[in-house]
Design a protein around this motif. Structure first.
Motif, short mmCIF file in Angstrom:
data_model
loop_
_atom_site.label_atom_id
_atom_site.label_comp_id
_atom_site.label_asym_id
_atom_site.label_seq_id
_atom_site.Cartn_x
_atom_site.Cartn_y
_atom_site.Cartn_z
N ALA A 165 0.82 -1.22 0.00
CA ALA A 165 0.00 0.00 0.00
C ALA A 165 0.85 1.26 0.00
CB ALA A 165 -0.93 0.00 1.21
N GLN A 166 2.04 1.17 0.58
CA GLN A 166 2.94 2.33 0.62
C GLN A 166 3.73 2.44 -0.67
OE1 GLN A 166 5.06 0.74 3.87
NE2 GLN A 166 3.50 1.22 5.40
N ARG A 167 4.01 1.31 -1.26
CA ARG A 167 4.84 1.29 -2.48
C ARG A 167 4.06 1.72 -3.72
NH1 ARG A 167 6.70 -3.50 -1.76
NH2 ARG A 167 5.04 -4.62 -2.84
N LYS A 168 2.78 1.38 -3.79
CA LYS A 168 1.99 1.59 -5.01
C LYS A 168 1.99 3.02 -5.51
CE LYS A 168 -2.55 0.56 -6.99
NZ LYS A 168 -3.89 -0.04 -6.71
N PRO A 169 1.68 4.04 -4.68
CA PRO A 169 1.66 5.41 -5.21
C PRO A 169 3.03 5.91 -5.66
CG PRO A 169 1.36 5.41 -2.82
CD PRO A 169 1.25 3.99 -3.26
N ILE A 170 4.10 5.48 -4.99
CA ILE A 170 5.45 5.90 -5.39
C ILE A 170 5.83 5.25 -6.71
CG2 ILE A 170 7.89 5.92 -4.75
CD1 ILE A 170 7.06 6.02 -1.84
N ALA A 171 5.50 3.96 -6.84
CA ALA A 171 5.80 3.26 -8.09
C ALA A 171 5.03 3.88 -9.25
CB ALA A 171 5.46 1.78 -7.96
N ALA A 172 3.77 4.26 -9.01
CA ALA A 172 2.96 4.89 -10.06
C ALA A 172 3.54 6.24 -10.45
CB ALA A 172 1.52 5.05 -9.56
N PHE A 173 4.00 6.99 -9.46
CA PHE A 173 4.61 8.29 -9.73
C PHE A 173 5.88 8.11 -10.56
CE2 PHE A 173 7.74 11.55 -8.72
CZ PHE A 173 7.03 12.72 -8.91
N ASN A 174 6.70 7.15 -10.16
CA ASN A 174 7.96 6.92 -10.87
C ASN A 174 7.73 6.50 -12.32
OD1 ASN A 174 9.29 7.56 -8.53
ND2 ASN A 174 9.90 5.46 -8.04
N GLN A 175 6.68 5.74 -12.53
CA GLN A 175 6.37 5.30 -13.89
C GLN A 175 5.92 6.47 -14.76
OE1 GLN A 175 3.44 2.20 -14.06
NE2 GLN A 175 3.85 1.72 -16.21
N LYS A 176 5.20 7.39 -14.16
CA LYS A 176 4.67 8.54 -14.89
C LYS A 176 5.71 9.62 -15.08
CE LYS A 176 0.67 11.63 -14.99
NZ LYS A 176 -0.60 12.01 -14.29
N TYR A 177 6.55 9.79 -14.06
CA TYR A 177 7.55 10.86 -14.11
C TYR A 177 8.95 10.26 -13.89
CZ TYR A 177 3.35 13.64 -13.26
OH TYR A 177 2.10 14.21 -13.33
N ALA A 178 9.40 9.54 -14.87
CA ALA A 178 10.66 8.81 -14.76
C ALA A 178 11.85 9.72 -14.45
CB ALA A 178 10.93 8.04 -16.04
N LYS A 179 11.85 10.92 -15.00
CA LYS A 179 12.97 11.82 -14.77
C LYS A 179 12.98 12.39 -13.35
CE LYS A 179 13.58 13.25 -19.59
NZ LYS A 179 13.61 14.39 -20.54
N ARG A 180 11.85 12.34 -12.67
CA ARG A 180 11.77 12.83 -11.29
C ARG A 180 11.49 11.69 -10.32
NH1 ARG A 180 7.40 16.80 -10.58
NH2 ARG A 180 6.38 16.04 -12.48
N ALA A 181 11.86 10.51 -10.70
CA ALA A 181 11.56 9.32 -9.91
C ALA A 181 12.09 9.42 -8.48
CB ALA A 181 12.12 8.08 -10.59
N VAL A 182 11.29 8.96 -7.53
CA VAL A 182 11.66 8.92 -6.12
C VAL A 182 12.25 7.55 -5.85
CG1 VAL A 182 10.80 9.02 -3.75
CG2 VAL A 182 9.86 10.56 -5.50
#
Length: 218
Positions: A165-182
């Motif tokens: 549950a904690q990983r999902k939103p970060i993974a989704a963000f990283n997929q959408k904004y690869a250059k700003r990946a967390v």
């Protein structure tokens, strides 16, 4: 040739060196001093341990002693004489699965759950850091960032150690904004969108660590 101290340590079949090390405890002269105690009839092994550590050459305290040691009352008096560590180990030997170790605050005697030895390295390290850094039951924002930096320095992967549950939103963000990946705990802790997820994961690690090591609540 081994010193007498290490020869004595070899006789502690139920002593947990790893938990001693990871909870800030020490193997020192308190455990190697001679104790001589006589306990009257009607006393339990808990009372025996408490008397032993109180009357040791260098007295020390107990953080936690399993209530199992209260179940049996001796119908005759009992006398103990010898090294403190050896006497404690002999008492603990009467209980299957029980171990003893020294935390920074004193002695712990408890049955170790089967899953305690399967505690992940992340939960072990993060849980210890949270226990040491918590004030009034809560981590400050600065405390979260400091722990995040230590976890990064230790090489722990952010996404591999977050819960789903904690990983999902970060993974989704990283997929959408690869250059700003967390990609690190420090980056996630500094981002208001993800800092709560990091905090929650740290608290999970704290609770697992406490259950496994019986750390004193902060």
């Amino acid at each position: 040739m081994k010193s007498a101290r290490f020869q004595e340590l070899g006789l502690w079949d139920h002593f947990d060196q790893r938990r001693t090390r990871e909870t800030g405890g020490r193997i020192d002269s308190r455990l190697h001093g001679i104790v001589s105690s006589a306990l009257p009839a009607g006393t339990s092994r808990r009372e025996h341990v408490e008397r032993l550590i109180r009357e040791a050459w260098e007295p020390f305290s107990a953080v936690y002693i399993s209530p199992l040691l209260d179940e049996l009352k001796f119908i005759r008096g009992v006398t103990y004489f010898g090294y403190a560590g050896r006497q404690i180990d002999q008492i603990v030997s009467n209980y299957p699965g029980m171990r003893w170790w020294m935390t920074k605050d004193g002695l712990v005697i408890d049955v170790v759950p089967d899953d305690a030895d399967r505690l992940s390295e992340f939960d072990r390290r993060a849980g210890q850091l949270v226990c040491e850094g918590t004030q009034a039951g809560r981590l400050s924002e600065d405390g979260v960032r400091k722990i995040a930096a230590e976890l990064d320095a230790a090489g722990f992967s952010l996404l591999e150690n977050l819960q789903p549950a904690q990983r999902k939103p970060i993974a989704a963000f990283n997929q959408k904004y690869a250059k700003r990946a967390v990609k690190s705990f420090s980056a996630a802790a500094a981002d208001p969108r993800f800092s709560r997820a990091v905090r929650r994961r740290l608290y999970v690690a704290r609770d697992r660590y406490r259950a496994a090591y019986k750390s004193t609540p902060s």
